[in-house]
Scaffold this active site. Structure first.
Site, mmCIF file in Angstrom:
data_model
loop_
_atom_site.group_PDB
_atom_site.id
_atom_site.type_symbol
_atom_site.label_atom_id
_atom_site.label_comp_id
_atom_site.label_asym_id
_atom_site.label_seq_id
_atom_site.Cartn_x
_atom_site.Cartn_y
_atom_site.Cartn_z
ATOM 1 N N CYS A 7 22.893 47.497 75.249
ATOM 2 C CA CYS A 7 22.450 48.325 76.372
ATOM 3 C C CYS A 7 21.370 49.332 76.002
ATOM 4 O O CYS A 7 21.061 50.233 76.792
ATOM 5 C CB CYS A 7 23.655 49.027 77.006
ATOM 6 S SG CYS A 7 24.869 47.864 77.657
ATOM 7 N N LYS B 143 34.700 52.597 86.631
ATOM 8 C CA LYS B 143 34.569 51.151 86.473
ATOM 9 C C LYS B 143 35.319 50.662 85.254
ATOM 10 O O LYS B 143 35.184 51.288 84.202
ATOM 11 C CB LYS B 143 33.085 50.838 86.329
ATOM 12 C CG LYS B 143 32.732 49.428 86.006
ATOM 13 C CD LYS B 143 31.256 49.324 85.784
ATOM 14 C CE LYS B 143 30.923 47.929 85.313
ATOM 15 N NZ LYS B 143 29.543 47.803 84.961
ATOM 16 N N LYS C 83 33.152 54.582 82.344
ATOM 17 C CA LYS C 83 32.995 53.129 82.277
ATOM 18 C C LYS C 83 33.665 52.627 81.002
ATOM 19 O O LYS C 83 33.312 53.032 79.896
ATOM 20 C CB LYS C 83 31.515 52.752 82.278
ATOM 21 C CG LYS C 83 31.274 51.266 82.055
ATOM 22 C CD LYS C 83 29.831 50.875 82.279
ATOM 23 C CE LYS C 83 29.609 49.422 81.880
ATOM 24 N NZ LYS C 83 28.243 48.974 82.111
HETATM 25 C C1 PBG Z 1 25.338 46.691 82.516
HETATM 26 C C2 PBG Z 1 26.440 46.433 83.476
HETATM 27 C C3 PBG Z 1 27.580 45.618 83.317
HETATM 28 C C4 PBG Z 1 28.223 45.620 84.550
HETATM 29 C C5 PBG Z 1 27.490 46.433 85.397
HETATM 30 N N1 PBG Z 1 26.400 46.930 84.712
HETATM 31 C C6 PBG Z 1 28.034 44.816 82.159
HETATM 32 C C7 PBG Z 1 28.505 45.477 80.940
HETATM 33 O O1 PBG Z 1 28.509 46.689 80.805
HETATM 34 O O2 PBG Z 1 28.861 44.748 80.023
HETATM 35 C C8 PBG Z 1 29.463 44.846 84.905
HETATM 36 C C9 PBG Z 1 29.636 44.560 86.366
HETATM 37 C C10 PBG Z 1 30.676 43.539 86.679
HETATM 38 O O3 PBG Z 1 31.412 43.047 85.815
HETATM 39 O O4 PBG Z 1 30.753 43.178 87.864
HETATM 40 N N2 PBG Z 1 25.627 47.500 81.454
#
Ligand code: PBG
Length: 325
Positions: free
Chosen positions: A132, A250, A197
Site C-alpha cells: 500500500c 472495516k 482497518k
Molecule cells: C486497499 C483496499 C482494500 C480494500 C479496500 N481498500 C484491500 C486491502 O487493504 O487489502 C478491501 C475492500 C473489500 O474487501 O471489499 N488498501
C-alpha cells in the site's frame, strides 16, 4: 419494567404493521454506498468470479452503473482504479490522466449532485509489489508514502472527488492529505478516513477484483490486529485530531463492537465497510440455496446500521436500494 403476564413483548410483534411501526432501525438507499471497480484496459465490463454480480467496469459501463445507482437513490459510490501499468512507486496513482481520475471526471459530468463521489486512496492497485505504499527494503516506508498520498489526494479532488478515502493505514496519512489538499486550494474536499482497518482475511475476493494482492508478505505491519479494540480507538482519535471529516470501520461484521464504540465516543459521521469476503460468503451460501439473498443481505445491513453506521459501503447497494424502496 413490568413482567409477565402483564408485559408480553409478543403483543408488538403480532402483525407486520406493528412490527414496522416499532422497528428501531431502518435501511434506506441514502444509507448505502456502492463500491465500483474501473479497469483501464477493459474493452468490456469483466465479471469478477469471486464476487457474483460485481464487475470490473470500463468508463462506459461505470457511468451507466452510476446512473442506475443514482436513480435508485443510493447515496454515493466508492471508486477503485485498476491501472494498465504498475511500477514500484505506483506512479499511475497520481497521474492526472490516470484511470480513477478519468472515472471521476466522467462521473462528475454524468451524475454529480445525485451521487457523492468518493475515491479510495491507496497504492496497492498501482504498485507492482502490491503493497500500500513505497518500499524501503521489504517494509513500507511510512513518511515517503504519506507524501505520495498527498499527491494522489490532490489529483482525485481536482478530477472531481467530493471525498477522498485513504485506506493505506499509514501513520499521519490524514494530516498529510489535509495539508496537501489545503495547500492546493482544495479546502472543500472531504476526508473519509479508514480509521480502524483490520488486517482481515475477508479482503481476499477484493484483492482478486482489484488485482492488488501483495506479491510478498502481508499487510499486518500496517493494518490492525483483529485482536485489538483499544488500538482501534487510539487510531480513530489520531484521525480525528488530524482533520478527518468522517470515520470508517472495516470490515463490518466481525467488528460491530468497534463500530458502536466509534459512533458513541466520537459522534462523527460513521461509515462501515461490509467488505468483499462478507459479500462473497453470503453469495456462496445463496448459490448453494442455504441462505435467502434478500433476507440475508437486509439482515446484514440492518445489523450494521443498528451497530451505529450512518452509511454502509456494500456490494449489495443496488439490489438493497430496490428491495427497501
Ligand atoms: C486497499 C483496499 C482494500 C480494500 C479496500 N481498500 C484491500 C486491502 O487493504 O487489502 C478491501 C475492500 C473489500 O474487501 O471489499 N488498501
Amino acid at each position: 419494567m413490568s413482567s409477565f403476564p402483564s408485559y408480553r413483548p409478543r403483543r408488538l410483534r403480532r402483525t407486520a404493521g406493528l412490527r414496522r411501526a416499532f422497528s428501531e432501525t431502518s435501511v434506506t438507499p441514502s444509507n448505502l454506498v456502492a463500491p465500483l471497480f474501473l479497469k483501464e484496459d477493459a474493452d468490456e465490463p469483466e465479471p469478477i468470479a469471486s464476487m457474483p454480480g460485481q464487475h470490473k467496469h470500463n468508463l462506459e459501463s461505470l457511468t451507466k452503473e452510476a446512473r442506475e445507482l443514482a436513480e435508485r437513490g443510493v447515496a454515493g459510490v466508492l471508486l477503485f482504479g485498476i491501472p494498465a501499468t504498475k511500477d514500484p512507486d505506483g506512479h499511475q496513482a497520481w497521474n492526472p490522466r490516470g484511470i480513477v481520475q478519468q472515472g471521476l471526471r466522467a462521473l462528475r459530468d454524468e451524475v454529480a449532485g445525485d451521487l457523492v463521489l468518493i475515491s479510495d486512496l491507496c497504492m496497492c492497485e498501482y504498485t507492482d509489489h502490491g503493497h500500500c505504499g513505497l518500499l524501503h527494503g521489504d517494509t513500507v516506508d511510512n513518511d515517503s508514502t504519506i507524501e505520495a498520498y498527498g499527491h494522489i489526494a490532490v489529483s482525485h479532488a481536482e478530477a472531481g472527488a467530493d471525498v477522498v478515502a485513504p485506506s493505506g493505514m499509514m501513520d499521519g496519512q490524514v494530516g498529510a492529505i489535509r495539508g496537501a489538499l489545503d495547500e492546493a486550494d482544495l479546502q472543500e474536499a472531504a476526508i473519509l478516513s479508514y480509521a480502524a482497518k483490520y488486517a482481515s482475511s475477508f479482503y481476499g475476493p477484493f484483492r482478486e477484483a482489484a488485482e492488488g494482492a501483495p506479491r510478498f508478505g502481508d499487510r499486518r505491519a500496517y493494518q490492525q490486529d483483529p485482536a485489538n479494540f483499544g488500538e482501534a480507538l487510539r487510531e480513530v482519535e489520531l484521525d480525528v485530531a488530524e482533520g478527518a471529516d468522517a470515520l470508517l470501520v472495516k470490515p463490518a461484521l466481525g467488528y460491530l463492537d468497534v463500530l458502536r464504540a466509534v459512533k458513541d465516543r466520537f459522534n462523527y459521521p460513521t461509515v462501515a465497510y461490509n467488505v468483499s469476503g462478507e459479500y462473497s460468503m453470503l453469495m456462496a451460501a445463496v448459490e448453494k440455496g442455504w441462505i435467502d439473498e434478500r433476507q440475508g443481505a437486509l439482515e446484514v445491513l440492518t445489523s450494521i446500521r443498528r451497530a451505529g453506521a450512518d452509511l454502509v459501503v456494500t456490494y449489495h447497494a443496488k439490489k438493497a436500494a430496490e428491495w427497501v424502496s
